[in-house]
Design a protein around this motif. Structure first.
Motif, mmCIF file in Angstrom:
data_model
loop_
_atom_site.group_PDB
_atom_site.id
_atom_site.type_symbol
_atom_site.label_atom_id
_atom_site.label_comp_id
_atom_site.label_asym_id
_atom_site.label_seq_id
_atom_site.Cartn_x
_atom_site.Cartn_y
_atom_site.Cartn_z
ATOM 1 N N GLN A 9 0.824 -1.214 0.000
ATOM 2 C CA GLN A 9 0.000 0.000 0.000
ATOM 3 C C GLN A 9 0.857 1.263 0.000
ATOM 4 N N TYR A 10 2.107 1.162 0.466
ATOM 5 C CA TYR A 10 2.982 2.327 0.544
ATOM 6 C C TYR A 10 3.742 2.599 -0.748
ATOM 7 N N LEU A 11 3.727 1.649 -1.664
ATOM 8 C CA LEU A 11 4.494 1.816 -2.898
ATOM 9 C C LEU A 11 3.792 2.786 -3.836
ATOM 10 N N ASP A 12 4.576 3.640 -4.461
ATOM 11 C CA ASP A 12 4.022 4.497 -5.503
ATOM 12 C C ASP A 12 3.804 3.636 -6.746
ATOM 13 N N THR A 13 3.247 4.211 -7.777
ATOM 14 C CA THR A 13 2.937 3.448 -8.988
ATOM 15 C C THR A 13 4.175 2.759 -9.540
ATOM 16 N N LYS A 14 5.265 3.498 -9.630
ATOM 17 C CA LYS A 14 6.507 2.933 -10.159
ATOM 18 C C LYS A 14 6.980 1.766 -9.291
ATOM 19 N N GLY A 15 6.899 1.912 -7.992
ATOM 20 C CA GLY A 15 7.318 0.864 -7.073
ATOM 21 C C GLY A 15 6.430 -0.365 -7.145
ATOM 22 N N LEU A 16 5.131 -0.153 -7.286
ATOM 23 C CA LEU A 16 4.205 -1.279 -7.370
ATOM 24 C C LEU A 16 4.425 -2.064 -8.664
ATOM 25 N N LEU A 17 4.605 -1.348 -9.765
ATOM 26 C CA LEU A 17 4.884 -2.017 -11.039
ATOM 27 C C LEU A 17 6.194 -2.794 -10.973
ATOM 28 N N ALA A 18 7.200 -2.208 -10.358
ATOM 29 C CA ALA A 18 8.491 -2.882 -10.227
ATOM 30 C C ALA A 18 8.373 -4.111 -9.337
ATOM 31 N N ALA A 19 7.621 -4.011 -8.244
ATOM 32 C CA ALA A 19 7.438 -5.160 -7.348
ATOM 33 C C ALA A 19 6.764 -6.315 -8.086
ATOM 34 N N TRP A 20 5.805 -5.992 -8.937
ATOM 35 C CA TRP A 20 5.114 -7.014 -9.730
ATOM 36 C C TRP A 20 6.088 -7.685 -10.705
ATOM 37 N N ARG A 21 6.800 -6.872 -11.472
ATOM 38 C CA ARG A 21 7.770 -7.397 -12.439
ATOM 39 C C ARG A 21 8.840 -8.242 -11.753
ATOM 40 N N GLU A 22 9.361 -7.712 -10.652
ATOM 41 C CA GLU A 22 10.454 -8.398 -9.969
ATOM 42 C C GLU A 22 9.961 -9.658 -9.256
ATOM 43 N N GLY A 23 8.726 -9.636 -8.775
ATOM 44 C CA GLY A 23 8.143 -10.836 -8.190
ATOM 45 C C GLY A 23 7.948 -11.931 -9.226
ATOM 46 N N LEU A 24 7.513 -11.540 -10.419
ATOM 47 C CA LEU A 24 7.362 -12.524 -11.505
ATOM 48 C C LEU A 24 8.725 -13.069 -11.934
ATOM 49 N N LEU A 25 9.733 -12.205 -11.952
ATOM 50 C CA LEU A 25 11.081 -12.665 -12.262
ATOM 51 C C LEU A 25 11.553 -13.645 -11.181
ATOM 52 N N ALA A 26 11.292 -13.323 -9.927
ATOM 53 C CA ALA A 26 11.668 -14.217 -8.826
ATOM 54 C C ALA A 26 10.988 -15.575 -8.983
ATOM 55 N N GLN A 27 9.735 -15.573 -9.408
ATOM 56 C CA GLN A 27 9.018 -16.831 -9.634
ATOM 57 C C GLN A 27 9.728 -17.665 -10.701
ATOM 58 N N LYS A 28 10.171 -17.005 -11.778
ATOM 59 C CA LYS A 28 10.904 -17.713 -12.841
ATOM 60 C C LYS A 28 12.234 -18.267 -12.326
ATOM 61 N N VAL A 29 12.913 -17.477 -11.507
ATOM 62 C CA VAL A 29 14.179 -17.943 -10.928
ATOM 63 C C VAL A 29 13.932 -19.182 -10.079
ATOM 64 N N LEU A 30 12.900 -19.137 -9.240
ATOM 65 C CA LEU A 30 12.595 -20.272 -8.369
ATOM 66 C C LEU A 30 12.185 -21.514 -9.154
ATOM 67 N N LEU A 31 11.642 -21.305 -10.344
ATOM 68 C CA LEU A 31 11.286 -22.423 -11.228
ATOM 69 C C LEU A 31 12.487 -22.957 -12.005
ATOM 70 N N GLY A 32 13.599 -22.227 -11.958
ATOM 71 C CA GLY A 32 14.777 -22.617 -12.726
ATOM 72 C C GLY A 32 14.678 -22.254 -14.190
ATOM 73 N N THR A 34 15.433 -19.283 -15.574
ATOM 74 C CA THR A 34 16.304 -18.186 -15.969
ATOM 75 C C THR A 34 17.697 -18.439 -15.427
ATOM 76 N N LYS A 35 18.694 -17.934 -16.119
ATOM 77 C CA LYS A 35 20.071 -18.098 -15.662
ATOM 78 C C LYS A 35 20.501 -16.930 -14.778
ATOM 79 N N GLY A 36 19.874 -15.791 -14.976
ATOM 80 C CA GLY A 36 20.234 -14.614 -14.201
ATOM 81 C C GLY A 36 19.524 -14.571 -12.858
ATOM 82 N N TYR A 37 20.045 -13.799 -11.946
ATOM 83 C CA TYR A 37 19.450 -13.503 -10.641
ATOM 84 C C TYR A 37 19.345 -14.705 -9.712
ATOM 85 N N THR A 38 19.951 -15.821 -10.058
ATOM 86 C CA THR A 38 19.773 -17.027 -9.255
ATOM 87 C C THR A 38 20.333 -16.892 -7.842
ATOM 88 N N ASN A 39 21.312 -16.030 -7.666
ATOM 89 C CA ASN A 39 21.901 -15.835 -6.340
ATOM 90 C C ASN A 39 21.615 -14.450 -5.774
#
Length: 143
Positions: A9-32, A34-39
């Motif tokens: 609720q505290y995130l501005d629009t830019k922060g909320l969009l970034a959290a969504w994108r980065e959360g989806l990227l994290a999901q891909k990392v956890l699924l194996g 993607t090669k990037g961001y694994t650590n």
């Protein structure tokens, strides 16, 4: 990548969009898938959870719920495990560090929100996290 302990609720629009994108990227990392961001240090608490995909699903679900409150259209079908009821223990020090980090960002890109939030000493945490007393996490890259 920033997977916020702070309630979305505290995130501005830019922060909320970034959290969504980065959360989806994290999901891909956890699924194996993607090669990037694994650590990446922000993934530590999700990777170490007994159910990492459900944990990131809980994170993303709350981001999507906040987006819906703001009349944004985030595609919730991208969340593999939506609405799981689980928790991650997090420290008050981590929450407070992230809060100060967010305030610095808001001071630059969303001065109105900064003015509204700057007097808040203890923000709400993302519902995924249960707080315990403690310092900033050792995995956090402190600036």
């Amino acid at each position: 990548m920033r997977l916020w302990t702070v309630h979305p609720q505290y995130l501005d629009t830019k922060g909320l969009l970034a959290a969504w994108r980065e959360g989806l990227l994290a999901q891909k990392v956890l699924l194996g898938e993607t090669k990037g961001y694994t650590n990446h240090p922000q993934l530590f608490r999700f990777k170490n959870h007994p159910e990492p995909l459900q944990a990131i699903g809980a994170f993303l679900t709350e981001i999507a719920n906040e987006a819906t409150k703001r009349n944004y259209c985030f595609d919730k079908t991208k969340i593999l495990y939506p609405n799981p009821t689980l928790e991650i223990t997090e420290t008050t020090g981590q929450l407070n560090y992230e809060w100060q980090h967010l305030l610095k960002k808001l001071a630059i890109r969303s001065p109105q929100l900064f003015a509204e939030y700057k007097e808040i000493l203890t923000p709400k945490q993302h519902p995924l996290f249960t707080l315990v007393t403690g310092d900033v996490q050792p995995w956090e890259i402190v600036n």
